[in-house]
Motif scaffolding. Sequence first.
Motif, mmCIF file in Angstrom:
data_model
loop_
_atom_site.group_PDB
_atom_site.id
_atom_site.type_symbol
_atom_site.label_atom_id
_atom_site.label_comp_id
_atom_site.label_asym_id
_atom_site.label_seq_id
_atom_site.Cartn_x
_atom_site.Cartn_y
_atom_site.Cartn_z
ATOM 1 N N LEU A 77 0.835 -1.209 0.000
ATOM 2 C CA LEU A 77 0.000 0.000 0.000
ATOM 3 C C LEU A 77 0.868 1.257 0.000
ATOM 4 N N ILE A 78 1.960 1.247 0.769
ATOM 5 C CA ILE A 78 2.864 2.404 0.803
ATOM 6 C C ILE A 78 3.525 2.612 -0.553
ATOM 7 N N VAL A 79 3.987 1.525 -1.169
ATOM 8 C CA VAL A 79 4.612 1.628 -2.497
ATOM 9 C C VAL A 79 3.607 2.151 -3.518
ATOM 10 N N LEU A 80 2.387 1.644 -3.452
ATOM 11 C CA LEU A 80 1.325 2.086 -4.363
ATOM 12 C C LEU A 80 1.059 3.580 -4.195
ATOM 13 N N ALA A 81 0.923 4.022 -2.954
ATOM 14 C CA ALA A 81 0.648 5.438 -2.691
ATOM 15 C C ALA A 81 1.798 6.312 -3.166
ATOM 16 N N TYR A 82 3.035 5.867 -2.900
ATOM 17 C CA TYR A 82 4.214 6.664 -3.266
ATOM 18 C C TYR A 82 4.340 6.795 -4.778
ATOM 19 N N ALA A 83 4.121 5.692 -5.502
ATOM 20 C CA ALA A 83 4.186 5.756 -6.967
ATOM 21 C C ALA A 83 3.075 6.647 -7.522
ATOM 22 N N LEU A 84 1.885 6.518 -6.955
ATOM 23 C CA LEU A 84 0.771 7.358 -7.399
ATOM 24 C C LEU A 84 1.057 8.836 -7.187
ATOM 25 N N PHE A 85 1.733 9.162 -6.090
ATOM 26 C CA PHE A 85 2.053 10.571 -5.833
ATOM 27 C C PHE A 85 2.853 11.166 -6.985
ATOM 28 N N TRP A 86 3.867 10.460 -7.442
ATOM 29 C CA TRP A 86 4.727 11.013 -8.495
ATOM 30 C C TRP A 86 4.018 11.051 -9.835
ATOM 31 N N PHE A 87 3.132 10.088 -10.083
ATOM 32 C CA PHE A 87 2.333 10.151 -11.311
ATOM 33 C C PHE A 87 1.370 11.339 -11.272
ATOM 34 N N MET A 88 0.752 11.563 -10.126
ATOM 35 C CA MET A 88 -0.177 12.690 -10.013
ATOM 36 C C MET A 88 0.564 14.025 -10.072
ATOM 37 N N LEU A 89 1.786 14.044 -9.564
ATOM 38 C CA LEU A 89 2.588 15.256 -9.675
ATOM 39 C C LEU A 89 2.891 15.551 -11.141
ATOM 40 N N ALA A 90 3.204 14.491 -11.900
ATOM 41 C CA ALA A 90 3.449 14.669 -13.339
ATOM 42 C C ALA A 90 2.191 15.184 -14.032
ATOM 43 N N LEU A 91 1.037 14.649 -13.639
ATOM 44 C CA LEU A 91 -0.229 15.125 -14.212
ATOM 45 C C LEU A 91 -0.452 16.591 -13.888
ATOM 46 N N PHE A 92 -0.189 16.957 -12.643
ATOM 47 C CA PHE A 92 -0.388 18.344 -12.213
ATOM 48 C C PHE A 92 0.521 19.304 -12.973
ATOM 49 N N ILE A 93 1.792 18.971 -13.110
ATOM 50 C CA ILE A 93 2.728 19.843 -13.826
ATOM 51 C C ILE A 93 2.360 19.926 -15.301
ATOM 52 N N ASN A 94 1.929 18.809 -15.879
ATOM 53 C CA ASN A 94 1.509 18.817 -17.288
ATOM 54 C C ASN A 94 0.310 19.724 -17.521
ATOM 55 N N SER A 95 -0.516 19.916 -16.489
ATOM 56 C CA SER A 95 -1.743 20.699 -16.644
ATOM 57 C C SER A 95 -1.479 22.179 -16.862
ATOM 58 N N ALA A 106 8.666 11.262 0.458
ATOM 59 C CA ALA A 106 9.826 10.379 0.538
ATOM 60 C C ALA A 106 10.106 9.991 1.989
ATOM 61 N N ILE A 107 9.976 10.949 2.902
ATOM 62 C CA ILE A 107 10.189 10.672 4.326
ATOM 63 C C ILE A 107 9.119 9.713 4.837
ATOM 64 N N LEU A 108 7.871 9.961 4.449
ATOM 65 C CA LEU A 108 6.775 9.097 4.895
ATOM 66 C C LEU A 108 6.964 7.674 4.384
ATOM 67 N N ALA A 109 7.281 7.529 3.096
ATOM 68 C CA ALA A 109 7.451 6.197 2.520
ATOM 69 C C ALA A 109 8.647 5.484 3.130
ATOM 70 N N TYR A 110 9.751 6.194 3.298
ATOM 71 C CA TYR A 110 10.961 5.592 3.846
ATOM 72 C C TYR A 110 10.737 5.105 5.272
ATOM 73 N N GLU A 111 10.202 5.972 6.109
ATOM 74 C CA GLU A 111 9.967 5.602 7.500
ATOM 75 C C GLU A 111 8.939 4.485 7.612
ATOM 76 N N GLY A 112 7.900 4.549 6.778
ATOM 77 C CA GLY A 112 6.882 3.507 6.811
ATOM 78 C C GLY A 112 7.427 2.149 6.420
ATOM 79 N N LEU A 113 8.235 2.091 5.361
ATOM 80 C CA LEU A 113 8.804 0.820 4.908
ATOM 81 C C LEU A 113 9.821 0.280 5.911
ATOM 82 N N LEU A 114 10.588 1.168 6.558
ATOM 83 C CA LEU A 114 11.530 0.714 7.587
ATOM 84 C C LEU A 114 10.794 0.101 8.772
#
Length: 485
Positions: free
Chosen positions: A238-256, A385-393
Motif C-alpha cells: 500500500l505504501i509503495v502504491l501510494a508513493y508511486a501514485l504521488f509522483w504520477f499525479m505530480l506529473a499530471l499536475f505539472i503537465n496541466s 519520501a520521508i513518509l514512505a521511507y519511515e513507513g517501509l523501515l
Amino acid sequence: MKNFLNILHNEWRIMVADRSLFLVSLLLIFLLGYALFIGFTATDVREDRIRELAVQQEQKLSATAKQISLIESGREMPTAFSNPLNPALLGSGQGALHAVMPVSPLSPIALGQSDMLPDHYRVSIRNKTTFMYQTENENPWNLLTGRFDPVFVLVYLLPLFIFAVSYNLVSSEKEQGTLRMQLSQPVTLQLLMIAKLTARMVPVMIISILAITLPFLILRGTAVIASGQLLYGLVAVLIVLAYALFWFMLALFINSFGFSSAGNALILVGIWAFLVLVAPVLLNVYVSRVSPAPSRIELATETRLITIDGLNRYQELLSSDYRHVQESSMLLPKDGRFEVPERLQAFYLINKSVDEKVGTLLADFETRLFAQQDLVERFGFVSPAILAYEGLLSIAGTGTRRYQHFTGQVNEYHQQWKDFFEPRITSGLAMTVADLGKLPRFTWRELDSGVVLIGSLMKALLIFLMVAVLFLLGLRNFAKATDIL
C-alpha cells in the motif's frame, strides 16, 4: 468508457512502438532485482550470524558445565583467571550470554539501521557502556543514504522512472500538432490525460509491486505467514502504491500548466530533488538543532571519571595480593562457598557504581533519541519520501523504534543478569552445574503490531491525501486550460 479504453490501447501501441516504456520497465526490473539480491544476501548473513551465535553459546555452556563437573569430582584443577566456579569470572565474560533481536522476515525490503546498529549484545555484569554504547548515536535520517536496497530504489529512483514516461503527457501531443486532432473526437482533455497517464501507471506499478511481493512469497512466504507478518506485507504494498501514485499525479499536475516538454522535465526533477534530497536534509538539520544527538565524548568522559572515582574508593581491595594465583586451594569451593578474590569484588563494585551513576546520563541519551524520532514522525509530512521511507523501515523491522525497543529490553536483561550474580559474588557462593541451568535467558518481545501497522497506514494515508489533492488540482487546471491548445 469505450473512449477511455480506445485511448488506453492506442497509448500502449505507441509506447511499444518507440520502446520507451519497455526500456524503462527493463531497467526498473534490473535495479529492483539487484537491490533485492543485496537485501536478501545481507539478511541471510545476519541470520547465519545469529544462528552461529546461538550454537556457540550452547556449546560454551555445555563445555562449562562439563568443566565444573570435572572440577567438582577432582579430575581437573581450575586456573585462577578462568575458573568457572568463580561467579565474578563467569558473570563478567566467561559465561556471558547474548541478547539477540531476531531478523524480521520482511527486512530485505529495507536494511535501514541494520548495517550500523548491532542486533545482538554479549551481556555481562560489566557496566553497560562497555558493550552497548560502542557506536556513535546518530540521527535517524543520517542512514537514508545507506545500502543499495529495494527501499533506496523505490524512494530515490522510482520517481525518475515515472518522470521518464510521464513528463510529456500533453506537451508531446502539442509539439507534434496532434492534440487538436485528438480533441476533435468525442473526448475531453481530462479524459485524454487520465487515459494517457493510466497507460503509463499500470506497467510501472505492476512491476514495482510484483518485484516486492513475488520474491518474498517464493523465498520467505512460509516465514512471513508463520510470523504473522502477512498484513505487514500488504501495508508495504500500500505504501509503495501510494508513493508511486504521488509522483504520477505530480506529473499530471505539472503537465496541466501547458509547459513545454523540457520545462516539465526540469520542473519535475527540481521538485524531486527538493522532496527526496533537500527536505530530508532540512529535517535532519532541524532535528539536530532541536534535539541534538547524544555525544559519545560526553558519555566516555563521564564513564572515565566515575571509574577513576571507583578506583580510588576501592583502592584497598584492588591492592590485595594474588594469593588465589599461588595457592591452588583457594580456587576450589569449601562447603559450597568460594572466596571471590578481592580484586574481582572491586571490579564488580566499580562496574556497579558506573551503571548507577551513569544511568541518568544514559536515560537522557535514550530520551533524546526518542525525541529525535518523534520529530521525524511529526514533520514527516513535509515529504512523501520521508513518509514512505519511515513507513517501509517500520514494516521491515529495521527502523529506529524497533532498535530502541531492543535496547530497552537489553537494559532489563542486563539488570536480571546482575541480580542473578550479585548475591553469589557478595556471599561467595560457588557456581554449580545446576546454576548454569538457572542463568537468565534473553527473551525477545516484538513491538506491538498494532502500533506498527497503524503508524505505517497513517503514512500511506497521508501520501494518498497528497495524491488526491494533486489529482483534483490537475483536473481543475485541465478543465480551465485554454493556452494548452
